[in-house]
Design a protein around this motif. Structure first.
Motif, PDB file in Angstrom:
ATOM      1  N   ASP A 138      14.627  -6.035 -19.692  1.00  0.00           N
ATOM      2  CA  ASP A 138      14.310  -5.695 -21.079  1.00  0.00           C
ATOM      3  C   ASP A 138      13.523  -4.386 -21.150  1.00  0.00           C
ATOM      4  O   ASP A 138      13.775  -3.547 -22.023  1.00  0.00           O
ATOM      5  CB  ASP A 138      13.505  -6.820 -21.734  1.00  0.00           C
ATOM      6  N   ARG A 139      12.535  -4.218 -20.240  1.00  0.00           N
ATOM      7  CA  ARG A 139      11.752  -2.982 -20.244  1.00  0.00           C
ATOM      8  C   ARG A 139      12.619  -1.781 -19.907  1.00  0.00           C
ATOM      9  O   ARG A 139      12.500  -0.705 -20.498  1.00  0.00           O
ATOM     10  CB  ARG A 139      10.598  -3.090 -19.238  1.00  0.00           C
ATOM     11  N   LEU A 140      13.515  -1.947 -18.942  1.00  0.00           N
ATOM     12  CA  LEU A 140      14.403  -0.851 -18.554  1.00  0.00           C
ATOM     13  C   LEU A 140      15.369  -0.514 -19.680  1.00  0.00           C
ATOM     14  O   LEU A 140      15.643   0.667 -19.953  1.00  0.00           O
ATOM     15  CB  LEU A 140      15.173  -1.248 -17.290  1.00  0.00           C
ATOM     16  N   LYS A 141      15.864  -1.533 -20.364  1.00  0.00           N
ATOM     17  CA  LYS A 141      16.779  -1.307 -21.477  1.00  0.00           C
ATOM     18  C   LYS A 141      16.093  -0.547 -22.603  1.00  0.00           C
ATOM     19  O   LYS A 141      16.674   0.366 -23.209  1.00  0.00           O
ATOM     20  CB  LYS A 141      17.322  -2.647 -21.983  1.00  0.00           C
ATOM     21  N   ASP A 142      14.843  -0.921 -22.902  1.00  0.00           N
ATOM     22  CA  ASP A 142      14.089  -0.240 -23.963  1.00  0.00           C
ATOM     23  C   ASP A 142      13.846   1.226 -23.599  1.00  0.00           C
ATOM     24  O   ASP A 142      13.989   2.117 -24.443  1.00  0.00           O
ATOM     25  CB  ASP A 142      12.760  -0.959 -24.192  1.00  0.00           C
ATOM     26  N   TRP A 143      13.480   1.481 -22.342  1.00  0.00           N
ATOM     27  CA  TRP A 143      13.228   2.857 -21.916  1.00  0.00           C
ATOM     28  C   TRP A 143      14.503   3.687 -21.967  1.00  0.00           C
ATOM     29  O   TRP A 143      14.516   4.820 -22.435  1.00  0.00           O
ATOM     30  CB  TRP A 143      12.669   2.856 -20.492  1.00  0.00           C
ATOM     31  N   ASP A 144      15.614   3.119 -21.506  1.00  0.00           N
ATOM     32  CA  ASP A 144      16.896   3.824 -21.552  1.00  0.00           C
ATOM     33  C   ASP A 144      17.310   4.123 -22.982  1.00  0.00           C
ATOM     34  O   ASP A 144      17.880   5.182 -23.276  1.00  0.00           O
ATOM     35  CB  ASP A 144      17.985   2.989 -20.863  1.00  0.00           C
ATOM     36  N   CYS A 145      17.020   3.187 -23.882  1.00  0.00           N
ATOM     37  CA  CYS A 145      17.387   3.380 -25.289  1.00  0.00           C
ATOM     38  C   CYS A 145      16.632   4.561 -25.884  1.00  0.00           C
ATOM     39  O   CYS A 145      17.217   5.417 -26.553  1.00  0.00           O
ATOM     40  CB  CYS A 145      17.105   2.097 -26.078  1.00  0.00           C
ATOM     41  N   LYS A 146      15.306   4.612 -25.635  1.00  0.00           N
ATOM     42  CA  LYS A 146      14.512   5.710 -26.170  1.00  0.00           C
ATOM     43  C   LYS A 146      14.941   7.036 -25.551  1.00  0.00           C
ATOM     44  O   LYS A 146      15.056   8.061 -26.228  1.00  0.00           O
ATOM     45  CB  LYS A 146      13.024   5.461 -25.877  1.00  0.00           C
ATOM     46  N   ASN A 147      15.176   7.025 -24.250  1.00  0.00           N
ATOM     47  CA  ASN A 147      15.596   8.239 -23.560  1.00  0.00           C
ATOM     48  C   ASN A 147      16.935   8.730 -24.103  1.00  0.00           C
ATOM     49  O   ASN A 147      17.171   9.926 -24.285  1.00  0.00           O
ATOM     50  CB  ASN A 147      15.693   7.967 -22.066  1.00  0.00           C
ATOM     51  N   HIS A 148      17.822   7.778 -24.395  1.00  0.00           N
ATOM     52  CA  HIS A 148      19.138   8.132 -24.923  1.00  0.00           C
ATOM     53  C   HIS A 148      19.028   8.764 -26.308  1.00  0.00           C
ATOM     54  O   HIS A 148      19.788   9.673 -26.658  1.00  0.00           O
ATOM     55  CB  HIS A 148      20.029   6.885 -24.968  1.00  0.00           C
ATOM     56  N   GLN A 149      18.090   8.279 -27.110  1.00  0.00           N
ATOM     57  CA  GLN A 149      17.894   8.855 -28.447  1.00  0.00           C
ATOM     58  C   GLN A 149      17.552  10.335 -28.353  1.00  0.00           C
ATOM     59  O   GLN A 149      18.075  11.160 -29.107  1.00  0.00           O
ATOM     60  CB  GLN A 149      16.771   8.124 -29.175  1.00  0.00           C
ATOM     61  N   ILE A 150      16.685  10.681 -27.411  1.00  0.00           N
ATOM     62  CA  ILE A 150      16.254  12.078 -27.268  1.00  0.00           C
ATOM     63  C   ILE A 150      17.408  12.947 -26.768  1.00  0.00           C
ATOM     64  O   ILE A 150      17.685  14.020 -27.318  1.00  0.00           O
ATOM     65  CB  ILE A 150      15.053  12.168 -26.308  1.00  0.00           C
ATOM     66  N   ILE A 151      18.098  12.482 -25.733  1.00  0.00           N
ATOM     67  CA  ILE A 151      19.207  13.248 -25.179  1.00  0.00           C
ATOM     68  C   ILE A 151      20.304  13.427 -26.231  1.00  0.00           C
ATOM     69  O   ILE A 151      20.904  14.498 -26.352  1.00  0.00           O
ATOM     70  CB  ILE A 151      19.772  12.551 -23.926  1.00  0.00           C
ATOM     71  N   THR A 152      20.561  12.369 -27.008  1.00  0.00           N
ATOM     72  CA  THR A 152      21.578  12.469 -28.059  1.00  0.00           C
ATOM     73  C   THR A 152      21.194  13.515 -29.079  1.00  0.00           C
ATOM     74  O   THR A 152      22.037  14.277 -29.563  1.00  0.00           O
ATOM     75  CB  THR A 152      21.762  11.097 -28.746  1.00  0.00           C
ATOM     76  N   TRP A 153      19.912  13.576 -29.411  1.00  0.00           N
ATOM     77  CA  TRP A 153      19.478  14.585 -30.384  1.00  0.00           C
ATOM     78  C   TRP A 153      19.732  15.985 -29.851  1.00  0.00           C
ATOM     79  O   TRP A 153      20.204  16.863 -30.557  1.00  0.00           O
ATOM     80  CB  TRP A 153      18.003  14.400 -30.702  1.00  0.00           C
ATOM     81  N   PHE A 154      19.441  16.221 -28.560  1.00  0.00           N
ATOM     82  CA  PHE A 154      19.702  17.530 -27.970  1.00  0.00           C
ATOM     83  C   PHE A 154      21.190  17.851 -27.956  1.00  0.00           C
ATOM     84  O   PHE A 154      21.609  18.967 -28.251  1.00  0.00           O
ATOM     85  CB  PHE A 154      19.156  17.577 -26.531  1.00  0.00           C
ATOM     86  N   ARG A 155      21.995  16.866 -27.599  1.00  0.00           N
ATOM     87  CA  ARG A 155      23.429  17.113 -27.462  1.00  0.00           C
ATOM     88  C   ARG A 155      24.109  17.391 -28.803  1.00  0.00           C
ATOM     89  O   ARG A 155      25.102  18.118 -28.863  1.00  0.00           O
ATOM     90  CB  ARG A 155      24.094  15.912 -26.795  1.00  0.00           C
ATOM     91  N   HIS A 156      23.588  16.796 -29.862  1.00  0.00           N
ATOM     92  CA  HIS A 156      24.201  16.982 -31.167  1.00  0.00           C
ATOM     93  C   HIS A 156      23.434  17.986 -32.027  1.00  0.00           C
ATOM     94  O   HIS A 156      23.680  18.084 -33.227  1.00  0.00           O
ATOM     95  CB  HIS A 156      24.286  15.649 -31.901  1.00  0.00           C
ATOM     96  N   SER A 157      22.537  18.702 -31.424  1.00  0.00           N
ATOM     97  CA  SER A 157      21.774  19.688 -32.178  1.00  0.00           C
ATOM     98  C   SER A 157      22.696  20.789 -32.685  1.00  0.00           C
ATOM     99  O   SER A 157      23.619  21.223 -31.998  1.00  0.00           O
ATOM    100  CB  SER A 157      20.672  20.300 -31.299  1.00  0.00           C
ATOM    101  N   THR A 158      22.453  21.214 -33.912  1.00  0.00           N
ATOM    102  CA  THR A 158      23.247  22.298 -34.495  1.00  0.00           C
ATOM    103  C   THR A 158      22.756  23.664 -34.037  1.00  0.00           C
ATOM    104  O   THR A 158      23.361  24.680 -34.358  1.00  0.00           O
ATOM    105  CB  THR A 158      23.182  22.241 -36.036  1.00  0.00           C
ATOM    106  N   VAL A 159      21.642  23.685 -33.302  1.00  0.00           N
ATOM    107  CA  VAL A 159      21.120  24.942 -32.778  1.00  0.00           C
ATOM    108  C   VAL A 159      21.842  25.275 -31.479  1.00  0.00           C
ATOM    109  O   VAL A 159      21.727  24.538 -30.501  1.00  0.00           O
ATOM    110  CB  VAL A 159      19.594  24.848 -32.524  1.00  0.00           C
ATOM    111  N   PRO A 160      22.624  26.357 -31.419  1.00  0.00           N
ATOM    112  CA  PRO A 160      23.434  26.635 -30.238  1.00  0.00           C
ATOM    113  C   PRO A 160      22.625  26.719 -28.950  1.00  0.00           C
ATOM    114  O   PRO A 160      23.033  26.198 -27.916  1.00  0.00           O
ATOM    115  CB  PRO A 160      24.085  27.987 -30.575  1.00  0.00           C
ATOM    116  N   SER A 161      21.442  27.365 -28.989  1.00  0.00           N
ATOM    117  CA  SER A 161      20.660  27.529 -27.767  1.00  0.00           C
ATOM    118  C   SER A 161      20.211  26.188 -27.201  1.00  0.00           C
ATOM    119  O   SER A 161      20.170  25.982 -25.994  1.00  0.00           O
ATOM    120  CB  SER A 161      19.444  28.412 -28.039  1.00  0.00           C
ATOM    121  N   ILE A 162      19.887  25.260 -28.080  1.00  0.00           N
ATOM    122  CA  ILE A 162      19.482  23.933 -27.635  1.00  0.00           C
ATOM    123  C   ILE A 162      20.668  23.203 -27.019  1.00  0.00           C
ATOM    124  O   ILE A 162      20.598  22.649 -25.927  1.00  0.00           O
ATOM    125  CB  ILE A 162      18.911  23.118 -28.811  1.00  0.00           C
TER     126      ILE A 162
END
Length: 380
Positions: free
Chosen positions: A34-58
């Protein structure tokens, strides 16, 4: 960017303060999973934000990373600045706000305009209003609706959908708040009379589709409020309705129309309960404005058209007639003595919150709408 991550409670994951969990000997496998799943979920949220950022440099530089901390470490090495959002101009690339969730925003030299014209137009299309009929007020004069009016609707789906859309439309249309409040009380078992009243509201919207809220660029930043109650106004259960509105200078920023939980045996008690609700809203707004860097050194004026309610607020001695609202009395009196608010009597003719309590003639209704500082301007 830092504000975004902090606002979404992701900051500690990015900086590595919260690291990937490690399985300990005494820890159960399910708890670790459960702890690992929660950490992976939060980490995935951040990476997803970077990957879908509309800022080209990001997107180009950081989209390939799988760990949020790796992204942050790269940023820290290349940009040793206090605010990384300044280097990447994350919000500057978004441009000026013009449309968001059905809200249209545009500005000129006089200030900002907040409208839902397109949303209202789509609502009229869904309702099938193809005629040219318009009306001047949201409800007919002295309109009263009861649960048993008329014949029940065989299918209430459309009524519920349209009323739900009207509720969202009140975000920028306080002039229809009272009418929507009435028709929304019959969602469980609507009748044709209720449907006709809802269609009447839509005809009013059709004639005022470009009505919008105006936030003046030249207004003061003084906060003031109007508090009112419609004593025993509900013909079914005789409960009163609390109404209030707040202005920041000339700009309307908050309003409410809500039925009180219990029956008040006098207009004074109904007005005082409304005054307590207004005080609670005032505290919330003050906290919000302080977070935005705006503080008020002087008490906020609350206008009330019931002198008995004002006298109770200033009276330190409880009487038999006030014991049922004792908690509300303590709430208002405490903040009154702390100079957070200042109560002023206002005549019924100048009570702006009246527009949220009842129906009016055309002249009186237009006068109240003008006090809300609403505009009717076609967007450029």
């Amino acid at each position: 960017m830092r504000s975004f991550l902090k606002g979404h409670r992701l900051w500690r994951y990015v900086t590595g303060e919260i690291q990937a969990p490690v399985h300990s000997k005494d820890e159960e496998d399910t708890k670790f999973a459960d702890r690992l799943k929660d950490w992976d979920c939060k980490n995935h949220q951040i990476i997803t934000w970077f990957r879908h950022s509309t800022v080209p440099s990001i997107h180009q530089q950081f989209g390939r990373y799988e760990n949020a901390k790796d992204v942050w470490d790269l940023l820290s090495r290349h940009y040793a600045t206090a605010s990384l959002s300044h280097e990447y101009q994350l919000w500057g690339h978004l441009g000026h706000l013009s449309y968001f969730l059905g809200l249209e925003v545009f500005s000129d030299s006089t200030g900002y305009y907040l409208s839902q014209a397109k949303y209202a137009s789509d609502l009229l299309s869904r309702a099938g209003l193809t005629d040219t009929k318009v009306v001047s007020t949201p409800l007919e004069m002295n309109a009263r609706l009861t649960p048993l009016d008329g014949t029940p609707l065989s299918d209430a789906t459309l009524y519920r959908q349209l009323v739900g859309s009207l509720v969202y439309l009140t975000v920028t249309r306080p002039d229809i708040a009272h009418a929507v409040y009435l028709v929304s009380q019959f969602l469980s078992a609507p009748h044709f009379t209720h449907y006709a009243a809802m269609i009447y509201v839509l005809h009013y919207i059709k004639g005022t589709i470009f009505h919008e809220l105006h936030f003046s660029a030249h207004s003061t930043l003084d906060l003031c409020a109007y508090s009112d109650a419609d004593w025993a106004g509900d013909p079914i259960d005789r409960r009163s309705t609390t109404r209030f509105c707040f202005f920041l200078g000339d700009s309307l920023i908050s309003w409410r129309s809500k039925k009180q939980h219990i029956v008040s045996r006098s207009s004074t008690k109904a007005e005082y309960r409304a005054l307590a609700d207004t005080t609670s809203e005032l505290l919330a707004l003050c906290w919000l404005l302080e977070d935005m860097g705006l503080t008020h050194s002087s008490p906020t004026v609350i206008h009330c058209d019931n002198r008995s309610a004002i006298q109770i607020a200033h009276n330190d001695v409880f009487h038999e007639r006030t014991k049922h609202i004792e908690i509300d009395c303590h709430l208002v009196r405490h903040h009154l003595s702390a100079s957070i608010l200042h109560l002023l009597p206002v005549s019924s003719s100048d009570q702006t919150a009246d527009i949220f309590t009842k129906t009016f003639s055309l002249g009186r209704f237009r006068d109240l709408v003008s006090k809300l500082k609403m505009a009717s301007v076609r967007p450029p």
